[in-house]
Design an enzyme around this catalytic site. Structure first.
Site, PDB file in Angstrom:
ATOM      1  N   ARG A 152       0.803  -1.047  -0.322  1.00  0.00           N
ATOM      2  CA  ARG A 152      -0.286   0.264   0.123  1.00  0.00           C
ATOM      3  C   ARG A 152       0.785   1.122   0.069  1.00  0.00           C
ATOM      4  O   ARG A 152       0.332   2.422  -0.178  1.00  0.00           O
ATOM      5  CB  ARG A 152      -1.015   0.033   1.137  1.00  0.00           C
ATOM      6  CG  ARG A 152      -0.379  -0.254   2.536  1.00  0.00           C
ATOM      7  CD  ARG A 152      -1.783   0.285   3.789  1.00  0.00           C
ATOM      8  NE  ARG A 152      -0.152  -0.053   5.380  1.00  0.00           N
ATOM      9  CZ  ARG A 152       0.940   1.327   5.157  1.00  0.00           C
ATOM     10  NH1 ARG A 152       0.509   2.239   4.725  1.00  0.00           N
ATOM     11  NH2 ARG A 152       1.466   1.121   6.338  1.00  0.00           N
ATOM     12  N   ARG A 171      -3.423 -20.633  30.818  1.00  0.00           N
ATOM     13  CA  ARG A 171      -3.371 -20.544  29.530  1.00  0.00           C
ATOM     14  C   ARG A 171      -4.233 -19.988  29.125  1.00  0.00           C
ATOM     15  O   ARG A 171      -4.426 -19.882  27.687  1.00  0.00           O
ATOM     16  CB  ARG A 171      -3.449 -21.716  28.909  1.00  0.00           C
ATOM     17  CG  ARG A 171      -2.395 -22.852  29.322  1.00  0.00           C
ATOM     18  CD  ARG A 171      -1.900 -24.248  28.862  1.00  0.00           C
ATOM     19  NE  ARG A 171      -4.123 -25.311  29.492  1.00  0.00           N
ATOM     20  CZ  ARG A 171      -3.973 -26.605  29.103  1.00  0.00           C
ATOM     21  NH1 ARG A 171      -3.017 -27.096  28.543  1.00  0.00           N
ATOM     22  NH2 ARG A 171      -5.182 -26.858  29.913  1.00  0.00           N
ATOM     23  N   ARG A 172      -5.070 -18.911  29.686  1.00  0.00           N
ATOM     24  CA  ARG A 172      -5.292 -17.579  29.396  1.00  0.00           C
ATOM     25  C   ARG A 172      -5.227 -16.591  29.372  1.00  0.00           C
ATOM     26  O   ARG A 172      -6.207 -15.283  28.841  1.00  0.00           O
ATOM     27  CB  ARG A 172      -7.174 -18.220  29.631  1.00  0.00           C
ATOM     28  CG  ARG A 172      -7.635 -19.478  29.577  1.00  0.00           C
ATOM     29  CD  ARG A 172      -9.376 -19.831  29.763  1.00  0.00           C
ATOM     30  NE  ARG A 172      -9.361 -21.033  29.899  1.00  0.00           N
ATOM     31  CZ  ARG A 172     -10.377 -21.490  30.408  1.00  0.00           C
ATOM     32  NH1 ARG A 172     -11.418 -20.870  31.304  1.00  0.00           N
ATOM     33  NH2 ARG A 172     -10.810 -22.630  29.877  1.00  0.00           N
ATOM     34  N   CYS A 187      -0.749  -4.158  14.126  1.00  0.00           N
ATOM     35  CA  CYS A 187       0.439  -5.424  13.669  1.00  0.00           C
ATOM     36  C   CYS A 187       0.413  -6.369  14.902  1.00  0.00           C
ATOM     37  O   CYS A 187       0.411  -7.001  14.121  1.00  0.00           O
ATOM     38  CB  CYS A 187       1.889  -4.630  12.992  1.00  0.00           C
ATOM     39  SG  CYS A 187       1.129  -2.998  11.625  1.00  0.00           S
TER      40      CYS A 187
END
Length: 280
Positions: free
Chosen positions: A24, A140-141, A162
């Protein structure tokens, strides 16, 4: 001790094996898909040392983003102008935004995910990750998601995020590992900053939860160098290794109370600055 070997070897792979692509900005890139680097940050800190960088601007950016702000004027007050190139009067007028507003970018996703822009009726992911690690050591969350497709695919946001996912895990000896994933990475100016941005964030999280900063794992889907950065990249790679510095971080009362002055980089003796073009 130099800890950016993975960063350097990946940069070399981009130059040697990257495919030339349009994008872009109108300036082609050499792109390598699916890179992964590991940095042991338990003692040394991954600020580039082969070239001198303005690291305080990135610490300011970190505090700006987790504060929830999406206005460049707030970042300027912290002493950083790195987002000024994205200010756009036409964009502001089109969306009825205030001067300096970039729309629901990172700050909104960090602290108001899913909420109405400027309303604070969404989910505060920074607060969540601290509470989750305090209450569930081996969770793990404990992760932050910065990509909301309902927002990122519209003209309401100046630049879609990003770096979009950050997960934190506790291992042996209370060691804290952060796993960062991003869709697109401008390797020389952008990715290098992302590495120490999230390493500093990991130090802050560790202080606030009682764990020990250990490792940053960084995954990038489209890792690239713009063709007008190739000479700078080659100059960077031609230099010998300079020892990585260390970060001394003053502890704040909460994750939201840190100041730029709380970050002290010691033993930083970098090579000379390399001018790197940044495409907006």
């Amino acid at each position: 001790m130099y800890i950016l070997n993975d960063y350097d070897s990946t940069l070399e792979k981009i130059l040697n094996s990257g495919i030339r692509k349009e994008n872009r900005t109108g300036v082609d890139t050499l792109s390598l898909f699916g890179t992964s680097c590991r940095y042991n940050i338990s003692e040394y800190f991954p600020i580039p040392s082969k070239r001198k960088v303005a690291y305080k601007s990135i610490f300011a950016e970190l505090l700006w983003m987790i504060s929830g702000s999406t206005n460049t004027n707030d970042l300027n007050k912290l002493g950083s102008k790195i987002w000024d190139s994205w200010k756009d009067k036409a964009f502001e007028q089109r969306n009825n935004y205030q001067d300096g507003d970039l729309g629901p970018i990172y700050g909104n996703s960090f602290t108001n995910f899913g909420g109405t822009y400027k309303s604070n009726d969404g989910f505060n992911q920074v607060e969540y990750i601290i509470n989750e690690l305090k209450n569930n050591k081996y969770s793990r969350r404990a992760l932050i998601n910065l990509w909301d497709p309902k927002v990122m695919t519209t003209d309401k946001v100046k630049l879609p995020t990003c770096h979009y996912s950050f997960q934190v895990l506790v291992g042996q000896n209370n060691n804290l590992t952060g796993i960062l994933t991003q869709r697109s990475g401008d390797w020389l100016p952008g990715v290098s900053a992302n590495v120490y941005f999230y390493s500093a964030f990991l130090y802050m999280i560790a202080q606030q939860t009682g764990y020990v900063p250990y490792e940053l794992v960084h995954n990038v889907a489209d890792a690239h160098v713009y063709v007008n950065q190739i000479d700078a990249a080659k100059e960077y790679l031609s230099r010998g290794n300079y020892d990585s510095p260390k970060l001394i971080l003053n502890k704040a009362n909460s994750i939201f109370d840190y100041k730029v002055s709380d970050f002290s980089i010691i033993d930083y003796f970098p090579g000379e600055k390399i001018k790197v073009p940044v495409e907006v």
